[in-house]
Write a protein that holds these residues in place. Structure first.
Motif, mmCIF file in Angstrom:
data_model
loop_
_atom_site.group_PDB
_atom_site.id
_atom_site.type_symbol
_atom_site.label_atom_id
_atom_site.label_comp_id
_atom_site.label_asym_id
_atom_site.label_seq_id
_atom_site.Cartn_x
_atom_site.Cartn_y
_atom_site.Cartn_z
ATOM 1 N N ARG A 207 0.835 -1.215 0.000
ATOM 2 C CA ARG A 207 0.000 0.000 0.000
ATOM 3 C C ARG A 207 0.866 1.260 0.000
ATOM 4 O O ARG A 207 0.529 2.250 -0.668
ATOM 5 N N LEU A 208 1.957 1.252 0.754
ATOM 6 C CA LEU A 208 2.853 2.415 0.757
ATOM 7 C C LEU A 208 3.445 2.635 -0.632
ATOM 8 O O LEU A 208 3.570 3.775 -1.091
ATOM 9 N N PHE A 209 3.799 1.550 -1.305
ATOM 10 C CA PHE A 209 4.375 1.649 -2.650
ATOM 11 C C PHE A 209 3.355 2.198 -3.639
ATOM 12 O O PHE A 209 3.652 3.145 -4.395
ATOM 13 N N THR A 210 2.156 1.632 -3.657
ATOM 14 C CA THR A 210 1.152 2.085 -4.627
ATOM 15 C C THR A 210 0.674 3.501 -4.329
ATOM 16 O O THR A 210 0.367 4.259 -5.247
ATOM 17 N N ALA A 211 0.640 3.889 -3.050
ATOM 18 C CA ALA A 211 0.268 5.270 -2.713
ATOM 19 C C ALA A 211 1.304 6.249 -3.255
ATOM 20 O O ALA A 211 0.959 7.329 -3.749
ATOM 21 N N ALA A 212 2.583 5.870 -3.187
ATOM 22 C CA ALA A 212 3.641 6.731 -3.732
ATOM 23 C C ALA A 212 3.528 6.797 -5.257
ATOM 24 O O ALA A 212 3.744 7.863 -5.850
ATOM 25 N N LEU A 213 3.201 5.684 -5.910
ATOM 26 C CA LEU A 213 2.993 5.699 -7.361
ATOM 27 C C LEU A 213 1.839 6.633 -7.732
ATOM 28 O O LEU A 213 1.925 7.394 -8.701
ATOM 29 N N ASP A 214 0.762 6.572 -6.965
ATOM 30 C CA ASP A 214 -0.369 7.477 -7.220
ATOM 31 C C ASP A 214 0.066 8.934 -7.085
ATOM 32 O O ASP A 214 -0.366 9.803 -7.849
#
Length: 247
Positions: A207-214
């Motif tokens: 979730r931390l990774f995908t939030a940063a991608l967003d």
């Protein structure tokens, strides 16, 4: 540091009329120490330095945080302080250099070293404050416990999302070339295209990774519960510009 009973024994010998030289030779304690005990018997209390605030080099910290969440651990020194270790594969010497530079940039001591193991290098730094810099530290494996950023960490990640993403990709990700086939002019031809993958067992770290991608406008797809894929051409171009393959 000598305990009080040792100090008393040395001073008792001095009180018998012996010189500081003779007491020093017999006990192995320096004359300067014995002389200081004549003025003050009790050891001075140790005063711990104040804990530091967030690391000053936020870009280096965001990158190192990504590496830590993927391949890092913190362990206590037998006496005091802690070791931060980041495992880096031998295949990527540039990654090893980048990891060491980032660790040195935020380490309160500024000291790091490398430990060679079979197939990988551990980049190691010693400091009392690693658990404060990385409060995600705790017993057990990361994917078996809750992982969340503190507000000050989230502020750094928001300001330096690409460095955070780069650290995560360098630890648990890769850039690969996929291929497929398609019919062109009645003939089946092979078609290759680049793709980024990120793999982690922790749903929280995913979730931390995908939030940063967003945050940076990268489109992603969840291949399964542990794999994130970035394959759209514009998003891969963004990743190439800011992350790139490991080296």
């Amino acid at each position: 540091m000598y305990d009080v009973s040792t100090r008393k024994r040395a001073l008792a010998l001095v009180a018998q009329g012996r010189s500081l030289n003779s007491v020093s030779r017999e006990t192995g304690i320096s004359r300067a120490a014995i002389r200081s005990w004549q003025g003050r018997l009790e050891p001075r209390p140790r005063v711990a330095p104040p804990p530091p605030g967030p690391p000053a080099d936020q870009r280096a910290y965001a990158y190192l945080l990504g590496l830590y969440l993927g391949d890092g651990c913190i362990s206590a020194h037998p006496r005091s302080g802690h070791y931060l270790r980041i495992a880096c594969a031998n295949s990527w010497p540039g990654l090893i250099d980048a990891c060491e530079a980032a660790m040195r940039a935020i380490s309160p001591t500024g000291c790091t070293y490398r430990v060679q193991a079979e197939g990988y290098v551990s980049v190691v730094g010693y400091s009392t404050y690693w658990p404060l810099f990385f409060p995600q530290h705790g017993p057990g494996k990361k994917h078996e416990r809750h992982i969340a950023l503190e507000p000050w960490q989230q502020a750094i990640v928001d300001a330096h999302s690409w460095e955070f993403i780069r650290g995560l990709i360098h630890s648990d990700g890769c850039r690969i070339t996929n291929w497929t086939t398609r019919i062109v002019g009645g003939e089946r031809k092979r078609y290759e295209y680049p793709r980024y993958f990120f793999t982690n067992l922790s749903a929280d770290i995913i979730r931390l990774f995908t939030a940063a991608l967003d945050q940076v406008g990268v489109e992603w797809r969840k291949a399964n519960t542990r794999n994130i894929s970035v394959a759209r051409k514009a998003s891969v171009a963004l990743m190439d510009a800011h992350v790139g393959p490991k080296y």
